[in-house]
Design an enzyme around this catalytic site. Structure first.
Site, short mmCIF file in Angstrom:
data_model
loop_
_atom_site.label_atom_id
_atom_site.label_comp_id
_atom_site.label_asym_id
_atom_site.label_seq_id
_atom_site.Cartn_x
_atom_site.Cartn_y
_atom_site.Cartn_z
N ARG A 1 0.83 -1.20 0.00
CA ARG A 1 0.00 0.00 0.00
C ARG A 1 0.87 1.26 0.00
O ARG A 1 0.39 2.33 -0.37
CB ARG A 1 -0.92 0.01 1.23
CG ARG A 1 -2.02 -1.04 1.19
CD ARG A 1 -2.99 -0.77 0.07
NE ARG A 1 -3.64 0.52 0.20
CZ ARG A 1 -4.23 1.18 -0.78
NH1 ARG A 1 -4.22 0.69 -2.01
NH2 ARG A 1 -4.82 2.35 -0.56
N ARG B 1 3.76 -18.08 -9.08
CA ARG B 1 3.53 -18.62 -10.41
C ARG B 1 4.75 -19.40 -10.87
O ARG B 1 4.65 -20.34 -11.65
CB ARG B 1 3.25 -17.49 -11.41
CG ARG B 1 1.98 -16.70 -11.14
CD ARG B 1 1.79 -15.63 -12.20
NE ARG B 1 1.54 -16.21 -13.51
CZ ARG B 1 1.53 -15.51 -14.65
NH1 ARG B 1 1.78 -14.22 -14.63
NH2 ARG B 1 1.29 -16.11 -15.79
N ARG C 1 3.50 3.07 10.57
CA ARG C 1 3.51 1.68 11.02
C ARG C 1 4.06 1.48 12.43
O ARG C 1 3.92 0.40 13.00
CB ARG C 1 4.29 0.82 10.03
CG ARG C 1 3.70 0.81 8.63
CD ARG C 1 2.26 0.31 8.63
NE ARG C 1 1.67 0.36 7.29
CZ ARG C 1 0.45 -0.08 7.00
NH1 ARG C 1 -0.31 -0.59 7.95
NH2 ARG C 1 -0.01 0.00 5.76
#
Length: 276
Positions: free
Chosen positions: A82, A94, A191
């Site tokens: 973000r 993947r 944070r």
């Protein structure tokens, strides 16, 4: 710092600094284009850094960059992404097979949903409830990985890019991320806040210690002017002026403030007054 081993975070995570460009001195050089080494004292460099931090002159701090490598649960990777001012390279499921490594909180850290904070938890569960909740999380991790590996991949030969759909967000992934110093400090200010999710805060605290070693003068200024600073809106300054005159503020005199804003202002004032 880069020769130090990775610092462990949570149960299976880690953080390490893998590269950086610049030091406190380079912030000063960016501000003083004609600066040459040895022409000013360290105290002058410190004063300039503090001036720039206090007056939000951000471009000299943007000159410095740093790169970290981490392993963190997927739900924390989503939070990190973000912060769009960073540059990220994460492990791709993947191309690679997911490891059977999942985050499970300590029982003491299992939290009930907060009534006031819609995006967080506050009170701890009872010991029995926390133990049962953790067992459910462990069982879900094991069942999800069994479905991913043994059923979807080995039994049906499903592609990794589709088999990963079965994996929960507690799965640990590796990620490298780079920030310039200004935007890294902005991320840490958010944070490290007590309202940030505790699990992400654990990573932020480790990164903060590394940044303090890397650029101690910038970190000192950041703590004084941003991390530990208190700001007041225009209306809050009016409330503060009443308090400074020795009077008790009356809620009805500031109808422009919402109840949440008023409560925030009272919390700031109590913080300034210190413990009673």
């Amino acid at each position: 710092m880069m020769s130090q081993p990775p610092v462990r975070v949570l149960d299976h995570g880690f953080v390490e600094m893998v590269d950086y460009c610049g030091t406190d001195l380079d912030v000063v050089r960016a501000a003083r284009v004609s600066y040459s080494a040895g022409t000013t004292a360290i105290r002058d460099d410190r004063a300039l850094i503090r001036y720039m931090m206090g007056n939000q002159h951000t471009s000299p701090f943007e000159r410095l960059t740093v790169t970290f490598r981490a392993r963190m649960p997927l739900f924390l990777v989503h939070q990190l992404l973000r912060h769009r001012t960073g540059r990220f390279n994460e492990e791709s499921l993947r191309y690679s097979q997911a490891e059977e490594v999942f985050y499970v909180p300590l029982q003491a850290n299992v939290r009930q949903q907060s009534v006031k904070n819609k995006q967080g938890g506050d009170k701890s569960l009872t010991e029995r409830e926390a133990s049962e909740a953790c067992q459910y999380l462990i069982a879900n991790n094991e069942e999800s990985y069994d479905l991913y590996m043994n059923t979807l991949i080995r039994k049906y030969g499903l592609s990794r890019e589709q088999a990963r759909i079965a994996l929960p967000t507690s799965l640990y992934k590796r990620i490298e991320f780079s920030f310039d110093l200004h935007n890294l400090l902005h991320m840490l200010r958010l944070r490290l806040d007590e309202h940030a999710q505790a699990e992400f805060r654990a990573y932020a605290e480790v990164i903060a210690r590394m940044v303090e070693q890397w650029v101690p003068l910038c970190w000192e200024a950041f703590c004084d002017y941003r991390k530990n600073a208190v700001t007041f809106s225009q209306y809050e300054q009016g409330v503060l002026s009443v308090v400074l005159r020795g009077m008790e503020p009356v809620r009805a005199k500031w109808p422009e403030l919402t109840d949440r804003e008023w409560q925030s202002c009272m919390d700031k004032l109590r913080g300034l007054r210190g413990p009673t």
